[in-house]
Design a protein around this motif. Sequence first.
Motif, PDB file in Angstrom:
ATOM      1  N   SER A 130      20.143  -1.923  -2.828  1.00  0.00           N
ATOM      2  CA  SER A 130      18.684  -1.938  -2.749  1.00  0.00           C
ATOM      3  C   SER A 130      18.198  -2.673  -1.502  1.00  0.00           C
ATOM      4  O   SER A 130      17.134  -2.352  -0.958  1.00  0.00           O
ATOM      5  N   ALA A 131      18.977  -3.645  -1.007  1.00  0.00           N
ATOM      6  CA  ALA A 131      18.592  -4.337   0.228  1.00  0.00           C
ATOM      7  C   ALA A 131      18.569  -3.371   1.408  1.00  0.00           C
ATOM      8  O   ALA A 131      17.651  -3.401   2.243  1.00  0.00           O
ATOM      9  N   MET A 132      19.591  -2.512   1.508  1.00  0.00           N
ATOM     10  CA  MET A 132      19.613  -1.537   2.597  1.00  0.00           C
ATOM     11  C   MET A 132      18.511  -0.503   2.429  1.00  0.00           C
ATOM     12  O   MET A 132      17.829  -0.139   3.388  1.00  0.00           O
ATOM     13  N   VAL A 133      18.313  -0.034   1.211  1.00  0.00           N
ATOM     14  CA  VAL A 133      17.293   0.976   0.960  1.00  0.00           C
ATOM     15  C   VAL A 133      15.910   0.459   1.322  1.00  0.00           C
ATOM     16  O   VAL A 133      15.095   1.189   1.903  1.00  0.00           O
ATOM     17  N   ALA A 134      15.634  -0.802   1.003  1.00  0.00           N
ATOM     18  CA  ALA A 134      14.303  -1.364   1.273  1.00  0.00           C
ATOM     19  C   ALA A 134      13.946  -1.261   2.751  1.00  0.00           C
ATOM     20  O   ALA A 134      12.801  -0.951   3.107  1.00  0.00           O
ATOM     21  N   TRP A 135      14.906  -1.514   3.633  1.00  0.00           N
ATOM     22  CA  TRP A 135      14.602  -1.373   5.067  1.00  0.00           C
ATOM     23  C   TRP A 135      14.478   0.091   5.460  1.00  0.00           C
ATOM     24  O   TRP A 135      13.576   0.466   6.216  1.00  0.00           O
ATOM     25  N   LEU A 136      15.348   0.939   4.947  1.00  0.00           N
ATOM     26  CA  LEU A 136      15.315   2.346   5.323  1.00  0.00           C
ATOM     27  C   LEU A 136      13.993   3.015   4.957  1.00  0.00           C
ATOM     28  O   LEU A 136      13.564   3.954   5.626  1.00  0.00           O
ATOM     29  N   VAL A 137      13.333   2.554   3.894  1.00  0.00           N
ATOM     30  CA  VAL A 137      12.068   3.168   3.473  1.00  0.00           C
ATOM     31  C   VAL A 137      10.857   2.448   4.033  1.00  0.00           C
ATOM     32  O   VAL A 137       9.724   2.784   3.703  1.00  0.00           O
ATOM     33  N   SER A 138      11.084   1.479   4.911  1.00  0.00           N
ATOM     34  CA  SER A 138       9.966   0.726   5.475  1.00  0.00           C
ATOM     35  C   SER A 138       9.445   1.372   6.752  1.00  0.00           C
ATOM     36  O   SER A 138      10.111   2.203   7.375  1.00  0.00           O
ATOM     37  N   GLU A 139       8.253   0.963   7.142  1.00  0.00           N
ATOM     38  CA  GLU A 139       7.663   1.469   8.380  1.00  0.00           C
ATOM     39  C   GLU A 139       8.460   1.017   9.591  1.00  0.00           C
ATOM     40  O   GLU A 139       8.448   1.665  10.642  1.00  0.00           O
ATOM     41  N   GLU A 140       9.171  -0.110   9.458  1.00  0.00           N
ATOM     42  CA  GLU A 140      10.006  -0.601  10.557  1.00  0.00           C
ATOM     43  C   GLU A 140      11.065   0.417  10.965  1.00  0.00           C
ATOM     44  O   GLU A 140      11.482   0.466  12.123  1.00  0.00           O
ATOM     45  N   ASN A 141      11.537   1.199  10.005  1.00  0.00           N
ATOM     46  CA  ASN A 141      12.507   2.248  10.330  1.00  0.00           C
ATOM     47  C   ASN A 141      11.746   3.429  10.936  1.00  0.00           C
ATOM     48  O   ASN A 141      11.527   4.454  10.301  1.00  0.00           O
ATOM     49  N   SER A 142      11.346   3.278  12.163  1.00  0.00           N
ATOM     50  CA  SER A 142      10.451   4.234  12.811  1.00  0.00           C
ATOM     51  C   SER A 142      11.176   5.229  13.709  1.00  0.00           C
ATOM     52  O   SER A 142      10.545   6.146  14.242  1.00  0.00           O
ATOM     53  N   PHE A 143      12.494   5.091  13.888  1.00  0.00           N
ATOM     54  CA  PHE A 143      13.224   5.976  14.791  1.00  0.00           C
ATOM     55  C   PHE A 143      14.391   6.687  14.125  1.00  0.00           C
ATOM     56  O   PHE A 143      14.607   7.876  14.342  1.00  0.00           O
ATOM     57  N   THR A 144      15.135   5.973  13.311  1.00  0.00           N
ATOM     58  CA  THR A 144      16.368   6.533  12.757  1.00  0.00           C
ATOM     59  C   THR A 144      16.081   7.534  11.647  1.00  0.00           C
ATOM     60  O   THR A 144      15.393   7.227  10.669  1.00  0.00           O
TER      61      THR A 144
ATOM     62  N   ARG B 131       0.814  -1.221   0.000  1.00  0.00           N
ATOM     63  CA  ARG B 131       0.000   0.000   0.000  1.00  0.00           C
ATOM     64  C   ARG B 131       0.851   1.276   0.000  1.00  0.00           C
ATOM     65  O   ARG B 131       0.311   2.366   0.074  1.00  0.00           O
ATOM     66  N   ARG B 132       2.162   1.161  -0.070  1.00  0.00           N
ATOM     67  CA  ARG B 132       3.031   2.333  -0.157  1.00  0.00           C
ATOM     68  C   ARG B 132       3.343   2.640  -1.621  1.00  0.00           C
ATOM     69  O   ARG B 132       3.495   1.733  -2.439  1.00  0.00           O
ATOM     70  N   HIS B 133       3.441   3.949  -1.920  1.00  0.00           N
ATOM     71  CA  HIS B 133       3.856   4.347  -3.265  1.00  0.00           C
ATOM     72  C   HIS B 133       5.206   5.043  -3.191  1.00  0.00           C
ATOM     73  O   HIS B 133       5.409   5.944  -2.369  1.00  0.00           O
ATOM     74  N   ALA B 134       6.103   4.638  -4.073  1.00  0.00           N
ATOM     75  CA  ALA B 134       7.479   5.134  -4.064  1.00  0.00           C
ATOM     76  C   ALA B 134       7.809   5.858  -5.356  1.00  0.00           C
ATOM     77  O   ALA B 134       7.373   5.459  -6.443  1.00  0.00           O
ATOM     78  N   VAL B 135       8.607   6.902  -5.222  1.00  0.00           N
ATOM     79  CA  VAL B 135       9.235   7.571  -6.365  1.00  0.00           C
ATOM     80  C   VAL B 135      10.723   7.262  -6.312  1.00  0.00           C
ATOM     81  O   VAL B 135      11.370   7.446  -5.262  1.00  0.00           O
ATOM     82  N   VAL B 136      11.277   6.773  -7.419  1.00  0.00           N
ATOM     83  CA  VAL B 136      12.710   6.490  -7.518  1.00  0.00           C
ATOM     84  C   VAL B 136      13.257   7.305  -8.679  1.00  0.00           C
ATOM     85  O   VAL B 136      12.891   7.085  -9.840  1.00  0.00           O
TER      86      VAL B 136
ATOM     87  N   VAL C  61       2.383   9.953  -2.151  1.00  0.00           N
ATOM     88  CA  VAL C  61       3.776   9.502  -2.253  1.00  0.00           C
ATOM     89  C   VAL C  61       4.264   9.257  -0.837  1.00  0.00           C
ATOM     90  O   VAL C  61       4.292  10.165  -0.014  1.00  0.00           O
ATOM     91  N   ASP C  62       4.617   8.026  -0.550  1.00  0.00           N
ATOM     92  CA  ASP C  62       5.071   7.636   0.781  1.00  0.00           C
ATOM     93  C   ASP C  62       6.587   7.529   0.873  1.00  0.00           C
ATOM     94  O   ASP C  62       7.154   7.630   1.967  1.00  0.00           O
ATOM     95  N   ILE C  63       7.232   7.284  -0.269  1.00  0.00           N
ATOM     96  CA  ILE C  63       8.662   6.982  -0.306  1.00  0.00           C
ATOM     97  C   ILE C  63       9.317   7.766  -1.429  1.00  0.00           C
ATOM     98  O   ILE C  63       8.788   7.826  -2.543  1.00  0.00           O
ATOM     99  N   LEU C  64      10.444   8.357  -1.141  1.00  0.00           N
ATOM    100  CA  LEU C  64      11.287   8.978  -2.165  1.00  0.00           C
ATOM    101  C   LEU C  64      12.688   8.412  -2.050  1.00  0.00           C
ATOM    102  O   LEU C  64      13.292   8.457  -0.971  1.00  0.00           O
ATOM    103  N   VAL C  65      13.197   7.878  -3.141  1.00  0.00           N
ATOM    104  CA  VAL C  65      14.600   7.487  -3.230  1.00  0.00           C
ATOM    105  C   VAL C  65      15.235   8.413  -4.273  1.00  0.00           C
ATOM    106  O   VAL C  65      15.014   8.260  -5.477  1.00  0.00           O
ATOM    107  N   ALA C  66      15.973   9.411  -3.791  1.00  0.00           N
ATOM    108  CA  ALA C  66      16.585  10.426  -4.662  1.00  0.00           C
ATOM    109  C   ALA C  66      17.945   9.914  -5.114  1.00  0.00           C
ATOM    110  O   ALA C  66      18.964  10.121  -4.457  1.00  0.00           O
ATOM    111  N   ASN C  67      17.940   9.245  -6.233  1.00  0.00           N
ATOM    112  CA  ASN C  67      19.123   8.521  -6.698  1.00  0.00           C
ATOM    113  C   ASN C  67      19.762   9.141  -7.936  1.00  0.00           C
ATOM    114  O   ASN C  67      20.953   8.920  -8.182  1.00  0.00           O
ATOM    115  N   ALA C  68      19.026   9.923  -8.710  1.00  0.00           N
ATOM    116  CA  ALA C  68      19.553  10.437  -9.978  1.00  0.00           C
ATOM    117  C   ALA C  68      20.846  11.216  -9.757  1.00  0.00           C
ATOM    118  O   ALA C  68      20.929  12.061  -8.869  1.00  0.00           O
TER     119      ALA C  68
END
Length: 250
Positions: free
Chosen positions: A222-236, A8-13, A85-92
């Motif tokens: 992408s493995a690290m990014v996936a956790w960083l953009v998840s709801e589990e990353n609720s503090f950092t 249910r999250r929408h991401a922009v990469v 938009v719930d997630i932004l990965v500014a990679n360009a």
Amino acid sequence: MNQIDLNRRHAVVTGGAQGIGLSVATRLLESGASVSIWDNDRAVLEIAIQQLEKAGHVSGEIVDVSEVASVDRAVQATIDKHRHVDILVANAGIAGSNHNTWEYPVEEWQRVINVNLLGVYHCCRAIVPHMLRQNYGRIVNVASIAGKEGNPNASAYSASKAGVIALTKSLGKETAANNIAVNCITPAAARTRIFEQMSKEHVDYMLSKIPRGRFLEVDEISAMVAWLVSEENSFTTAAVFDLSGGRATY
């Protein structure tokens, strides 16, 4: 592969049609997110969308992140299609050419800053207000180990990525009370098409600095990014995560 829940999250990469961005988009789709790929290369964007449609709901926008108007149009188009938009990965980003600092062409130096630093700022500036309204967001800005240590003959690139680190820390502090996490990653070099912009001597230099003795794989990013953009990353938030193979000294 660890399964990260992004349902249910929408991401922009941004820069999502190839290299690191394509790997991130793939991983987010596999984790249940829908994804908008922003890229300035129409041909590779169309190929990427065809490739990724098998993995989930993906759409694309032609965007030049160095241009405010282009980013604003893309944000509006993305909101119109997906409503949030719930997630932004500014990679360009671009590498720029290799020169001694005092010999670096001024226009080329400015071009690198415009894409790598102003591009991240433009995207954050346009998307954060939507995240504030929904009191939720996850942002990962792609910096570089060069932004922490500085690479010789790459002052524009190094300075732009140092700027991304500082921008991330500022924005993370500003949005910390709004359930928005803003972090950045500082990868060592990964063998992608960006290497085509670099001299062989510069590529060899980067490899020589990595204690692991190899370049970074895009799937490791992408493995690290996936956790960083998840709801589990609720503090950092406002933090820097190294992917340097042991190169980073701080």
